[in-house]
Design a protein around this motif. Structure first.
Motif, PDB file in Angstrom:
ATOM      1  N   ARG A 146     -10.488  13.906  28.952  1.00  0.00           N
ATOM      2  CA  ARG A 146     -10.250  12.743  28.118  1.00  0.00           C
ATOM      3  C   ARG A 146      -9.654  13.233  26.805  1.00  0.00           C
ATOM      4  N   SER A 147      -9.002  12.334  26.080  1.00  0.00           N
ATOM      5  CA  SER A 147      -8.536  12.694  24.744  1.00  0.00           C
ATOM      6  C   SER A 147      -9.711  12.864  23.788  1.00  0.00           C
ATOM      7  N   ALA A 148     -10.788  12.110  24.022  1.00  0.00           N
ATOM      8  CA  ALA A 148     -11.957  12.198  23.149  1.00  0.00           C
ATOM      9  C   ALA A 148     -13.165  11.628  23.868  1.00  0.00           C
ATOM     10  N   VAL A 149     -14.343  11.986  23.357  1.00  0.00           N
ATOM     11  CA  VAL A 149     -15.605  11.415  23.815  1.00  0.00           C
ATOM     12  C   VAL A 149     -16.436  11.077  22.584  1.00  0.00           C
ATOM     13  N   THR A 150     -17.430  10.240  22.771  1.00  0.00           N
ATOM     14  CA  THR A 150     -18.220   9.782  21.631  1.00  0.00           C
ATOM     15  C   THR A 150     -19.259  10.816  21.203  1.00  0.00           C
ATOM     16  N   ALA A 151     -19.536  10.852  19.894  1.00  0.00           N
ATOM     17  CA  ALA A 151     -20.559  11.746  19.354  1.00  0.00           C
ATOM     18  C   ALA A 151     -21.958  11.228  19.623  1.00  0.00           C
ATOM     19  N   ALA A 152     -22.111  10.088  20.273  1.00  0.00           N
ATOM     20  CA  ALA A 152     -23.440   9.651  20.687  1.00  0.00           C
ATOM     21  C   ALA A 152     -24.067  10.675  21.620  1.00  0.00           C
ATOM     22  N   CYS A 153     -23.220  11.432  22.324  1.00  0.00           N
ATOM     23  CA  CYS A 153     -23.674  12.551  23.153  1.00  0.00           C
ATOM     24  C   CYS A 153     -22.480  13.477  23.347  1.00  0.00           C
ATOM     25  N   LEU A 154     -22.384  14.488  22.505  1.00  0.00           N
ATOM     26  CA  LEU A 154     -21.219  15.380  22.505  1.00  0.00           C
ATOM     27  C   LEU A 154     -21.689  16.823  22.372  1.00  0.00           C
ATOM     28  N   LEU A 155     -21.265  17.666  23.307  1.00  0.00           N
ATOM     29  CA  LEU A 155     -21.629  19.082  23.321  1.00  0.00           C
ATOM     30  C   LEU A 155     -20.405  19.923  23.002  1.00  0.00           C
ATOM     31  N   THR A 156     -20.550  20.872  22.086  1.00  0.00           N
ATOM     32  CA  THR A 156     -19.426  21.707  21.664  1.00  0.00           C
ATOM     33  C   THR A 156     -19.954  23.069  21.234  1.00  0.00           C
ATOM     34  N   PRO A 157     -19.157  24.134  21.349  1.00  0.00           N
ATOM     35  CA  PRO A 157     -19.605  25.433  20.831  1.00  0.00           C
ATOM     36  C   PRO A 157     -19.858  25.352  19.326  1.00  0.00           C
ATOM     37  N   LEU A 158     -20.997  25.847  18.889  1.00  0.00           N
ATOM     38  CA  LEU A 158     -21.347  25.758  17.477  1.00  0.00           C
ATOM     39  C   LEU A 158     -20.356  26.522  16.610  1.00  0.00           C
ATOM     40  N   SER A 159     -19.937  27.700  17.044  1.00  0.00           N
ATOM     41  CA  SER A 159     -18.989  28.486  16.254  1.00  0.00           C
ATOM     42  C   SER A 159     -17.668  27.758  16.096  1.00  0.00           C
ATOM     43  N   LEU A 160     -17.246  27.046  17.133  1.00  0.00           N
ATOM     44  CA  LEU A 160     -15.998  26.285  17.078  1.00  0.00           C
ATOM     45  C   LEU A 160     -16.144  25.105  16.122  1.00  0.00           C
ATOM     46  N   TYR A 161     -17.275  24.435  16.171  1.00  0.00           N
ATOM     47  CA  TYR A 161     -17.525  23.314  15.268  1.00  0.00           C
ATOM     48  C   TYR A 161     -17.437  23.756  13.808  1.00  0.00           C
ATOM     49  N   LYS A 162     -18.048  24.890  13.510  1.00  0.00           N
ATOM     50  CA  LYS A 162     -18.017  25.394  12.144  1.00  0.00           C
ATOM     51  C   LYS A 162     -16.625  25.873  11.759  1.00  0.00           C
ATOM     52  N   ASP A 163     -15.930  26.471  12.703  1.00  0.00           N
ATOM     53  CA  ASP A 163     -14.581  26.966  12.427  1.00  0.00           C
ATOM     54  C   ASP A 163     -13.631  25.829  12.079  1.00  0.00           C
ATOM     55  N   LEU A 164     -13.838  24.663  12.702  1.00  0.00           N
ATOM     56  CA  LEU A 164     -12.995  23.491  12.438  1.00  0.00           C
ATOM     57  C   LEU A 164     -13.469  22.692  11.222  1.00  0.00           C
ATOM     58  N   GLY A 165     -14.561  23.138  10.601  1.00  0.00           N
ATOM     59  CA  GLY A 165     -15.061  22.437   9.426  1.00  0.00           C
ATOM     60  C   GLY A 165     -15.927  21.246   9.740  1.00  0.00           C
ATOM     61  N   GLY A 166     -16.359  21.114  11.001  1.00  0.00           N
ATOM     62  CA  GLY A 166     -17.241  20.013  11.375  1.00  0.00           C
ATOM     63  C   GLY A 166     -16.563  18.664  11.275  1.00  0.00           C
ATOM     64  N   PHE A 167     -17.365  17.622  11.074  1.00  0.00           N
ATOM     65  CA  PHE A 167     -16.837  16.269  10.931  1.00  0.00           C
ATOM     66  C   PHE A 167     -16.260  16.078   9.527  1.00  0.00           C
ATOM     67  N   ASN A 168     -15.232  15.238   9.454  1.00  0.00           N
ATOM     68  CA  ASN A 168     -14.557  14.930   8.193  1.00  0.00           C
ATOM     69  C   ASN A 168     -15.384  13.903   7.420  1.00  0.00           C
ATOM     70  N   GLU A 169     -16.117  14.376   6.406  1.00  0.00           N
ATOM     71  CA  GLU A 169     -17.023  13.508   5.652  1.00  0.00           C
ATOM     72  C   GLU A 169     -16.289  12.536   4.740  1.00  0.00           C
ATOM     73  N   ALA A 170     -15.114  12.938   4.243  1.00  0.00           N
ATOM     74  CA  ALA A 170     -14.408  12.117   3.266  1.00  0.00           C
ATOM     75  C   ALA A 170     -13.686  10.938   3.919  1.00  0.00           C
ATOM     76  N   ASP A 171     -12.959  11.198   5.000  1.00  0.00           N
ATOM     77  CA  ASP A 171     -12.145  10.142   5.614  1.00  0.00           C
ATOM     78  C   ASP A 171     -12.912   9.306   6.630  1.00  0.00           C
ATOM     79  N   TYR A 172     -13.919   9.900   7.280  1.00  0.00           N
ATOM     80  CA  TYR A 172     -14.628   9.202   8.356  1.00  0.00           C
ATOM     81  C   TYR A 172     -16.137   9.320   8.152  1.00  0.00           C
ATOM     82  N   PRO A 173     -16.678   8.646   7.143  1.00  0.00           N
ATOM     83  CA  PRO A 173     -18.109   8.761   6.871  1.00  0.00           C
ATOM     84  C   PRO A 173     -18.992   8.150   7.957  1.00  0.00           C
ATOM     85  N   VAL A 174     -18.483   7.156   8.699  1.00  0.00           N
ATOM     86  CA  VAL A 174     -19.316   6.486   9.692  1.00  0.00           C
ATOM     87  C   VAL A 174     -18.669   6.479  11.076  1.00  0.00           C
TER      88      VAL A 174
END
Length: 503
Positions: free
Chosen positions: A387-415
């Protein structure tokens, strides 16, 4: 500079434009257009006779209006056998040669007379293509839109099905042509297999998938540690059910659970956490601050020390013991950046089976509301695919990759849209996002937040959507896993009214 509104009509003359923007008409607008034209036609001399004559000559199809009888068949379509499940009937493959193209279809299919020219033109425009597949209208099921070539789907089931078109140079007349697609994709690369998003055949009933392997669900040994991050504030009863699901339903043996408390005042919370702490490796982060989902998730990820990070809503709870093991099996593939699950309502109807770009102007959950029994019979929903994307209601990802990408964008997408933005950034890195239809959880959607319909919250959603379109506008209309046959104004998986073959 004058503006012209054009409709698809056979007007005489030549028109030249420096630029042209097309606007999709709603179903109501299309209906109004045809009604007005019919009224005009009836008012003309001999108009009523001409209207009835036109209605008897034309059939609605995926290509617009075709003369009646324009779909010559290989053999007359057989009626759907009684007693067969809606999963379909066995295929009876027949080959037809058109110059330098071999076409393979079911023996009972009706093939459009335009299929040879469409296939030949598609091959001519892209010299790297060696094979093509197309949509089909399948009896009462209607048109079944197919995504672009997806190696992940192809590992689990025959999503391309029939019809299939081959260049003469690569065709082998032995074996099932649907298996040949996987061989060609492996030999020439995934870009060698193309899709024609039009129903080029009509058949009386759906065909059964050639195969549908049940993916391995055994827990990897040794089981890598998964850090589960659960933001919460309201509806502590739902959090209790979520944590009990991790304890009592989930059979995955290696979990760290991080509850991010956004300032709950519910007096039941301590008891809920105490119960879970006796059975889970539980950590609680206190973050009593204005609600920003992205910031809460990032705070939980910063405290995680697992190999993988699982984002889980507090209003989600598992229904099958091996759901997390199945997701871990997929995320261990180094080409995979994130894995999502099938989420259902309490009724069993579909809440999430992957995210499709373009729905509602940004994105949405395709097949939302599809009844559970029907979903179980559809491998598009019950099996595995990209899929192009899946919901964060249940989303599994490598932790190192998540941190490398800077996690979720807090400024543009707070909710909202933070999960979609994250998945699309994974795609920019060439990583796949996988949907596991065999990992099933219940989602009491949005019940853990207060009413989200105030003026300020509407403005916030508008700002997030604007930021999303600004960042990803070029991708919204080009989702390879979302066929143009779908109606982008609906999230039910409905096909555009102009696509099914009528009568």
């Amino acid at each position: 500079r004058a503006k012209l509104e054009l409709t698809l009509a056979g007007w005489p003359g030549v028109y030249c434009f420096e630029s042209l923007a097309l606007r999709r008409l709603s179903t109501i607008a299309v209906s109004e257009f045809f009604v007005r034209r019919a009224v005009q036609l009836v008012a003309e001399p001999d108009g009523l006779r001409r209207l009835f004559a036109a209605a008897s000559r034309l059939k609605l199809s995926g290509f617009g209006a075709l003369p009646a009888g324009a779909l010559p068949n290989l053999a007359a379509p057989a009626p759907a056998p009684d007693g067969l499940p809606c999963a379909g009937v066995e295929a009876e493959v027949q080959e037809v040669r058109w110059d330098e193209i071999f076409a393979c279809a079911d023996r009972r299919d009706q093939i459009s007379e335009h299929a040879p020219s469409i296939a030949a033109d598609t091959f001519a425009k892209n010299k790297t293509l060696v094979a093509l597949y197309a949509d089909a209208e399948e009896g009462a099921a209607g048109v079944r839109p197919k995504p672009c070539w997806d190696r992940i789907r192809a590992q689990h089931w025959d999503f391309a099905s029939l019809p299939v078109f081959f260049r003469n140079a690569v065709y082998r007349g032995t074996g099932d042509p649907r298996l040949r697609l996987r061989e060609l994709a492996s030999e020439f690369g995934p870009g060698s297999i193309g899709r024609i998003p039009l129903p080029l055949v009509r058949r009386a009933a759906p065909l059964k998938p050639l195969w549908q392997h049940e993916p391995v669900s055994a827990t990897p040994v040794p089981a890598p540690l998964v850090s589960v991050v659960i933001p919460t504030k309201y509806r502590i009863g739902l959090l209790d059910l979520c944590l009990r699901g991790l304890v009592e339903v989930t059979d995955y043996p290696s979990m760290q659970v991080i509850v991010v408390d956004n300032g709950s005042q519910d007096e039941r919370l301590p008891a809920v956490l105490e119960y879970a702490a006796q059975r889970l490796d539980l950590q609680v982060l206190r973050r009593p601050e204005p609600f920003n989902f992205s910031r809460l998730v990032n705070a939980g990820a910063a405290a995680a020390h697992g190999r993988y990070l699982l984002l889980l809503n507090d209003d989600v709870r598992p229904l099958r013991a091996d759901w997390l093991a199945r997701m871990v099996c997929s995320v261990q593939d180094p080409t995979v950046g994130a894995v999502g699950a099938r989420l259902v309502y309490a009724s069993g109807d579909i809440q999430h089976a992957g995210v499709a770009l373009g729905l509602g102007g940004t994105c949405g959950h395709l097949w939302r509301g599809l009844p559970g029994p029907q979903a179980e019979l559809d491998p598009e929903i019950s099996s595995v695919g990209a899929r192009s994307a899946v919901t964060a209601a249940c989303l599994l990802t490598p932790l190192s990759l998540y941190k490398d990408l800077g996690g979720f964008n807090e400024a543009d997408y707070p909710v909202t849209l933070n999960d979609i933005d994250y998945c699309l950034r994974l795609g920019e890195r060439g990583l796949d996002v996988v949907y596991r239809g065999d990992a099933v959880l219940l989602h009491d959607e949005s019940q853990s937040r207060k009413a989200d319909d105030t003026i300020e919250k509407r403005r916030r959603r508008a700002r997030e959507a604007q930021a999303f379109r600004r960042r990803w506008g070029g991708r919204i209309s080009r989702d390879p896993y979302f066929s143009p046959a779908y109606d982008p104004t609906l999230d039910t998986g409905a096909v555009r009214v102009a696509f099914p073959l009528a009568g």
